[in-house]
Design a protein around this motif. Structure first.
Motif, PDB file in Angstrom:
ATOM      1  N   THR A  67       0.023   5.804  -0.355  1.00 19.04           N
ATOM      2  CA  THR A  67       1.204   4.965  -0.153  1.00 19.04           C
ATOM      3  C   THR A  67       2.203   5.714   0.724  1.00 19.04           C
ATOM      4  OG1 THR A  67       2.268   5.783  -2.177  1.00 19.04           O
ATOM      5  CG2 THR A  67       0.978   3.743  -2.358  1.00 19.04           C
ATOM      6  N   THR A  70       5.487   2.055   6.178  1.00 17.23           N
ATOM      7  CA  THR A  70       4.631   1.434   7.191  1.00 17.23           C
ATOM      8  C   THR A  70       5.310   1.397   8.558  1.00 17.23           C
ATOM      9  OG1 THR A  70       5.388  -0.751   6.511  1.00 17.23           O
ATOM     10  CG2 THR A  70       3.346   0.053   5.520  1.00 17.23           C
ATOM     11  N   VAL A  71       6.594   1.743   8.588  1.00  9.73           N
ATOM     12  CA  VAL A  71       7.329   1.889   9.848  1.00  9.73           C
ATOM     13  C   VAL A  71       8.078   3.214   9.781  1.00  9.73           C
ATOM     14  CG1 VAL A  71       9.104   0.931  11.358  1.00  9.73           C
ATOM     15  CG2 VAL A  71       7.599  -0.615  10.090  1.00  9.73           C
ATOM     16  N   GLU A 116       0.899   2.212  16.860  1.00 13.61           N
ATOM     17  CA  GLU A 116       0.335   2.059  15.519  1.00 13.61           C
ATOM     18  C   GLU A 116      -0.748   3.110  15.280  1.00 13.61           C
ATOM     19  OE1 GLU A 116      -0.596  -1.590  12.603  1.00 13.61           O
ATOM     20  OE2 GLU A 116      -1.664  -1.667  14.501  1.00 13.61           O
ATOM     21  N   SER A 118      -3.461   4.602  11.963  1.00 13.37           N
ATOM     22  CA  SER A 118      -4.033   4.306  10.649  1.00 13.37           C
ATOM     23  C   SER A 118      -4.302   5.623   9.930  1.00 13.37           C
ATOM     24  CB  SER A 118      -5.329   3.511  10.806  1.00 13.37           C
ATOM     25  OG  SER A 118      -5.861   3.181   9.554  1.00 13.37           O
ATOM     26  N   LEU A 132      -3.828   3.050   5.522  1.00 17.47           N
ATOM     27  CA  LEU A 132      -2.420   2.681   5.565  1.00 17.47           C
ATOM     28  C   LEU A 132      -2.028   2.638   7.034  1.00 17.47           C
ATOM     29  CD1 LEU A 132       0.225   2.140   3.984  1.00 17.47           C
ATOM     30  CD2 LEU A 132       0.672   4.597   4.128  1.00 17.47           C
ATOM     31  N   ASN A 133      -1.720   1.446   7.521  1.00 18.10           N
ATOM     32  CA  ASN A 133      -1.332   1.294   8.933  1.00 18.10           C
ATOM     33  C   ASN A 133       0.159   1.564   9.058  1.00 18.10           C
ATOM     34  OD1 ASN A 133      -3.923   0.575   9.828  1.00 18.10           O
ATOM     35  ND2 ASN A 133      -3.613  -1.484   9.067  1.00 18.10           N
ATOM     36  N   VAL A 134       0.479   2.477   9.973  1.00 17.84           N
ATOM     37  CA  VAL A 134       1.860   2.908  10.169  1.00 17.84           C
ATOM     38  C   VAL A 134       2.243   2.627  11.618  1.00 17.84           C
ATOM     39  CG1 VAL A 134       3.429   4.885  10.137  1.00 17.84           C
ATOM     40  CG2 VAL A 134       1.590   4.719   8.433  1.00 17.84           C
TER      41      VAL A 134
END
Length: 137
Positions: A67, A70-71, A116, A118, A132-134
């Protein structure tokens, strides 16, 4: 590959890609990091639940759950956390983006490139985490 078993009234997964069950390694199905009591065809899944088909699921020490934000802002530190989804205990020594989680199960990462990316957490003897895509702005 799957085979239908009358006694279970369900299909059993025997291989996905290159991973094929053996006498000691099997596919396991977990929903929210708990083994299901029924097979995949009988398991009802609701929106927001985490579904995991895991090879050799019965012989690992943890199911990693990653966790974090994500930005994130380019050049600024962001904290990510890894827990064992089944026991909800923090995981020390999991690798994320080349760095290891500390005693609190956390790692701080800095992203130098916008866009982006991952992330996944891995550790020997466990099932790797979700992606988790950031987005780095």
């Amino acid at each position: 590959y799957r085979t239908f078993f009358d006694e279970f009234e369900d299909f059993l997964i025997t291989s996905i890609g290159p991973d094929t069950q053996t006498d000691t390694e099997f596919w396991g199905l977990l929903v929210n990091f708990q083994f299901t009591a029924v097979g995949g065809c009988q398991q009802e899944v609701r929106p927001g639940q985490k579904v995991l088909w895991a090879f050799n699921a019965f012989n690992v020490t943890a199911f990693l759950d990653l966790t974090g934000p994500t930005v994130v802002k380019q050049g600024q530190k962001a904290t990510f956390e890894v827990i064992d989804g089944e026991s909800v205990k923090l995981v020390t020594g999991a690798e994320i983006n080349g760095q290891l989680t500390d005693a609190t199960g956390r790692v701080q990462l800095t992203f130098s490139k916008a866009g982006e990316t991952s992330l996944k957490a891995t550790k020997e003897g466990t099932i790797r985490s979700n992606a988790l895509n950031v987005f780095v702005e």
